[in-house]
Design a protein around this motif. Structure first.
Motif, PDB file in Angstrom:
ATOM      1  N   PHE A 121      48.941  40.366  31.575  1.00  0.00           N
ATOM      2  CA  PHE A 121      47.534  40.485  31.179  1.00  0.00           C
ATOM      3  C   PHE A 121      47.120  39.438  30.141  1.00  0.00           C
ATOM      4  CE2 PHE A 121      48.061  45.069  32.536  1.00  0.00           C
ATOM      5  CZ  PHE A 121      47.168  45.005  33.587  1.00  0.00           C
ATOM      6  N   ALA A 122      47.969  38.449  29.881  1.00  0.00           N
ATOM      7  CA  ALA A 122      47.623  37.436  28.870  1.00  0.00           C
ATOM      8  C   ALA A 122      46.259  36.839  29.209  1.00  0.00           C
ATOM      9  CB  ALA A 122      48.685  36.352  28.849  1.00  0.00           C
ATOM     10  N   PRO A 123      45.300  36.911  28.274  1.00  0.00           N
ATOM     11  CA  PRO A 123      43.941  36.449  28.591  1.00  0.00           C
ATOM     12  C   PRO A 123      43.881  34.952  28.865  1.00  0.00           C
ATOM     13  CG  PRO A 123      43.977  37.727  26.551  1.00  0.00           C
ATOM     14  CD  PRO A 123      45.405  37.467  26.922  1.00  0.00           C
ATOM     15  N   GLY A 124      43.047  34.600  29.823  1.00  0.00           N
ATOM     16  CA  GLY A 124      42.708  33.191  30.008  1.00  0.00           C
ATOM     17  C   GLY A 124      43.695  32.375  30.822  1.00  0.00           C
ATOM     18  N   VAL A 125      44.760  32.995  31.323  1.00  0.00           N
ATOM     19  CA  VAL A 125      45.742  32.186  32.067  1.00  0.00           C
ATOM     20  C   VAL A 125      45.359  32.203  33.552  1.00  0.00           C
ATOM     21  CG1 VAL A 125      48.191  31.850  32.587  1.00  0.00           C
ATOM     22  CG2 VAL A 125      47.498  32.880  30.405  1.00  0.00           C
ATOM     23  N   PRO A 126      45.193  31.033  34.165  1.00  0.00           N
ATOM     24  CA  PRO A 126      44.839  31.011  35.586  1.00  0.00           C
ATOM     25  C   PRO A 126      46.050  31.311  36.470  1.00  0.00           C
ATOM     26  CG  PRO A 126      45.081  28.781  34.760  1.00  0.00           C
ATOM     27  CD  PRO A 126      45.317  29.693  33.588  1.00  0.00           C
ATOM     28  N   ASP A 127      45.807  31.363  37.762  1.00  0.00           N
ATOM     29  CA  ASP A 127      46.887  31.645  38.718  1.00  0.00           C
ATOM     30  C   ASP A 127      47.795  30.414  38.815  1.00  0.00           C
ATOM     31  OD1 ASP A 127      48.533  32.366  40.737  1.00  0.00           O
ATOM     32  OD2 ASP A 127      46.983  32.452  42.290  1.00  0.00           O
ATOM     33  N   LEU A 128      48.848  30.431  38.032  1.00  0.00           N
ATOM     34  CA  LEU A 128      49.688  29.228  37.955  1.00  0.00           C
ATOM     35  C   LEU A 128      50.492  29.034  39.233  1.00  0.00           C
ATOM     36  CD1 LEU A 128      50.762  29.562  34.211  1.00  0.00           C
ATOM     37  CD2 LEU A 128      48.935  28.156  35.194  1.00  0.00           C
ATOM     38  N   ARG A 380      38.286  31.207  43.299  1.00  0.00           N
ATOM     39  CA  ARG A 380      37.140  32.097  43.081  1.00  0.00           C
ATOM     40  C   ARG A 380      37.339  33.382  43.889  1.00  0.00           C
ATOM     41  NH1 ARG A 380      33.212  28.269  44.230  1.00  0.00           N
ATOM     42  NH2 ARG A 380      33.346  27.218  42.222  1.00  0.00           N
ATOM     43  N   LYS A 381      37.762  33.215  45.156  1.00  0.00           N
ATOM     44  CA  LYS A 381      37.992  34.391  46.015  1.00  0.00           C
ATOM     45  C   LYS A 381      39.134  35.221  45.461  1.00  0.00           C
ATOM     46  CE  LYS A 381      36.541  32.604  50.449  1.00  0.00           C
ATOM     47  NZ  LYS A 381      37.095  31.597  51.306  1.00  0.00           N
ATOM     48  N   ARG A 382      40.188  34.529  45.079  1.00  0.00           N
ATOM     49  CA  ARG A 382      41.382  35.237  44.607  1.00  0.00           C
ATOM     50  C   ARG A 382      41.077  36.039  43.342  1.00  0.00           C
ATOM     51  NH1 ARG A 382      46.762  31.893  44.887  1.00  0.00           N
ATOM     52  NH2 ARG A 382      46.002  31.935  47.022  1.00  0.00           N
ATOM     53  N   TYR A 383      40.351  35.426  42.403  1.00  0.00           N
ATOM     54  CA  TYR A 383      40.069  36.130  41.141  1.00  0.00           C
ATOM     55  C   TYR A 383      39.123  37.304  41.383  1.00  0.00           C
ATOM     56  CZ  TYR A 383      42.248  32.071  38.964  1.00  0.00           C
ATOM     57  OH  TYR A 383      43.126  31.076  38.608  1.00  0.00           O
ATOM     58  N   ALA A 384      38.218  37.149  42.359  1.00  0.00           N
ATOM     59  CA  ALA A 384      37.311  38.264  42.672  1.00  0.00           C
ATOM     60  C   ALA A 384      38.145  39.442  43.183  1.00  0.00           C
ATOM     61  CB  ALA A 384      36.294  37.833  43.711  1.00  0.00           C
ATOM     62  N   ALA A 409      32.031  36.630  35.176  1.00  0.00           N
ATOM     63  CA  ALA A 409      32.648  35.322  35.416  1.00  0.00           C
ATOM     64  C   ALA A 409      34.076  35.368  34.902  1.00  0.00           C
ATOM     65  CB  ALA A 409      31.863  34.229  34.682  1.00  0.00           C
ATOM     66  N   GLY A 410      34.782  34.266  35.089  1.00  0.00           N
ATOM     67  CA  GLY A 410      36.052  34.067  34.397  1.00  0.00           C
ATOM     68  C   GLY A 410      37.241  34.829  34.914  1.00  0.00           C
ATOM     69  N   LEU A 411      38.174  35.069  33.998  1.00  0.00           N
ATOM     70  CA  LEU A 411      39.497  35.564  34.353  1.00  0.00           C
ATOM     71  C   LEU A 411      39.915  36.753  33.509  1.00  0.00           C
ATOM     72  CD1 LEU A 411      41.223  32.048  34.117  1.00  0.00           C
ATOM     73  CD2 LEU A 411      40.425  33.158  36.175  1.00  0.00           C
ATOM     74  N   HIS A 412      38.962  37.391  32.825  1.00  0.00           N
ATOM     75  CA  HIS A 412      39.369  38.544  32.030  1.00  0.00           C
ATOM     76  C   HIS A 412      38.296  39.626  32.014  1.00  0.00           C
ATOM     77  CE1 HIS A 412      36.981  36.444  28.882  1.00  0.00           C
ATOM     78  NE2 HIS A 412      36.770  37.678  28.422  1.00  0.00           N
ATOM     79  N   LEU A 413      38.736  40.826  31.724  1.00  0.00           N
ATOM     80  CA  LEU A 413      37.827  41.959  31.552  1.00  0.00           C
ATOM     81  C   LEU A 413      38.049  42.521  30.161  1.00  0.00           C
ATOM     82  CD1 LEU A 413      38.292  44.049  34.836  1.00  0.00           C
ATOM     83  CD2 LEU A 413      36.259  42.758  34.153  1.00  0.00           C
TER      84      LEU A 413
END
Ligand code: PLP
Length: 478
Positions: A121-128, A380-384, A409-413
């Motif tokens: 759950f580390a905030p801000g890390v994209p799908d590496l 975008r699809k994956r994060y959704a 938006a983005g990668l965190h809730l």
């Protein structure tokens, strides 16, 4: 004078004798064991005493003469008179060093989970794992194959021309900016962009506003650049300065994340953006628009960036490839109003001596060939999907009644917690379970208070989300 102790045991096996003799002789001189003015034996005699080749002694003497520890004249070789400070430098471990600047000491924050970027759950890390290694490697290969010797030097001020041009095109398509490449400065990510803004757009002691709660790294960068940082509360429409803020803390820089407030996630309303521009203009302040993750906007087009709202508004737009590609790439950019672009580019070039021409050329190639857009579309699809799975899992597992926000938006809730459940305690328990969440209250400064968890979902496989949320519930249970 007997010097046989110079090569006494223990003798490290891998160090040649001449090197060892040089080091030990030097240490003995610096710590005063061999006093200034002492005449050393002739090289032949010392070599015989130590049982080593004369050349080795000559090497050590010559080296120490070159360093001015020894003086050679027609009478022989003697120990030089060294300043008192150097004379006991062999014992430096006893002394206190001057330490960091007061600014650095004051700006230092506890780095919660800094080493936990790889936790789920580390905030801000994209799908590496989803990074397009092959197409990126192909762009890098091409950039190296086509590299000129010019690109091995510092890059031209502003950055690699091909990347500035590619970005100008990208920003006009995606953000609707009409910018020329000359208005873009490539940076080492947003962090170094903020540092540049703080140093080039403000003077030491000026006030910079940050959002409260807000991005801790921005606060640190502005503090470290010698600015006074004033935290301004945010509400449901974004930065919400009161008249008191304007009067008591007139800003020179106003740092905002209007597309997706970090960390709470709301979008700044258009009315608020227009008011902010007007007021900043009247006060002689710059707005720094940190647009760190609007590429992953959901549910309709993004509001126009503040940068594009008015021609030559006092706004600098900061973008980064940390979320869209990978944080270790360390490439971001600033977009400047045309009126200051030339001067800023020149000053930035002098401040940083820019480089990384090949990586920047590779990125330009990657963008030009469409790989960047393809990757963004996939992500975008994956994060959704990931966000949907996370929301579903949070709703499915019974636990404290919690509200979730920030998913536009983005990668965190953000998961808001009831007051009786202190977020720092939940954070500690969750992180002992290997989850890598961040307590929301860490981003806030008094009098603003908030209690919740920032949950990154960019780097978690959907299949794992349910199990991770089960663990999170365990941490939340009192
Ligand atoms: C609010 C915000 N701005 C910017 C960034 C990107 O910073 P950088 O480009 O220095 O990696 C991040 C990354 O975590 C962020 O959370």
């Amino acid at each position: 004078m007997a010097l046989d102790w110079l090569l006494a045991a223990p003798l490290p096996p891998a160090v040649p004798r001449q090197r060892l003799l040089y080091q030990r002789l030097r240490d003995a001189i610096l710590c005063g064991r061999i006093a200034a003015g002492t005449r050393l034996p002739a090289s032949r005699r010392l070599a015989a005493e130590l049982g080593i080749a004369r050349n080795s002694v000559m090497f050590a003497y010559e080296q120490l003469v070159a360093e001015a520890c020894l003086v050679a004249d027609r009478h022989g070789t003697r120990v030089a008179a060294l300043p008192a400070l150097a004379a006991d430098s062999g014992r430096t471990h006893d002394r206190t060093l001057p330490g960091l600047s007061q600014r650095a000491a004051a700006a230092m924050q506890p780095e919660v989970g800094r080493d936990a970027e790889t936790l789920p759950f580390a905030p801000g890390v994209p799908d590496l794992a989803g990074f397009p290694f092959r197409s990126w490697r192909a762009s890098l290969d091409r950039a190296w194959r086509e590299a000129s010797t010019r690109q091995l030097g510092h890059t031209p001020y502003g950055g690699e021309p091909a990347l500035r041009a590619a970005l100008a095109g990208q920003l006009s398509t995606v953000r609707g900016f009409a910018v020329k490449p000359e208005q873009i400065v490539i940076t080492g990510g947003t962090q170094s962009g903020l540092d540049l803004c703080a140093r080039l757009l403000a003077d030491s002691g000026d006030t910079a506003w940050v959002e409260n709660p807000g991005y801790l790294a921005a606060r640190a960068a502005l503090n470290l650049a010698g600015l006074k940082v004033h935290a301004v509360a945010v509400d449901g429409e974004g930065l919400a300065p009161g008249e008191g803020d304007w009067q008591a803390h007139p800003p020179r820089l106003i740092m905002v994340t209007p597309s997706h407030q970090y960390p709470t996630g709301q979008v700044m309303s258009l009315a608020r953006r227009l008011t902010l521009i007007e007021r900043a203009r009247a006060e002689g302040a710059w707005i720094i628009e940190d647009d760190y993750d609007s590429e992953f906007r959901r549910g309709g087009p993004a509001l126009p960036a503040i940068y594009g709202v008015q021609h030559d508004a006092p706004v600098v737009y900061a973008g980064t490839f940390s979320k869209t590609l990978y944080p270790g790439l360390r490439i971001g950019y600033l977009v400047l109003p045309s009126a200051v672009a030339d001067d800023f580019v020149r000053a930035a070039g002098q401040a940083t001596r820019p480089g990384q021409g090949i990586e920047q050329a590779a990125l330009a190639d990657f963008i030009r060939r469409g790989h960047y857009t393809t990757h963004l579309r996939r992500m975008r699809k994956r994060y959704a999907l990931r966000q949907r799975a996370l929301r579903a899992a949070l709703a499915a597992h019974p636990g404290a009644e919690v509200r979730v926000s920030g998913g536009e938006a983005g990668l965190h809730l953000v998961l808001w917690l009831p007051q009786e459940r202190a977020d720092v305690e939940v954070e500690a328990r969750a992180n002992r379970l290997g989850l890598g969440v961040r307590a929301l209250s860490r981003y806030a400064q008094a009098p603003v208070r908030c209690n919740g968890l920032v949950l990154g979902y960019g780097n978690i496989d959907e299949a794992q989300i349910d199990g991770l949320v089960r663990r999170l519930r365990q941490a939340m249970a009192v």
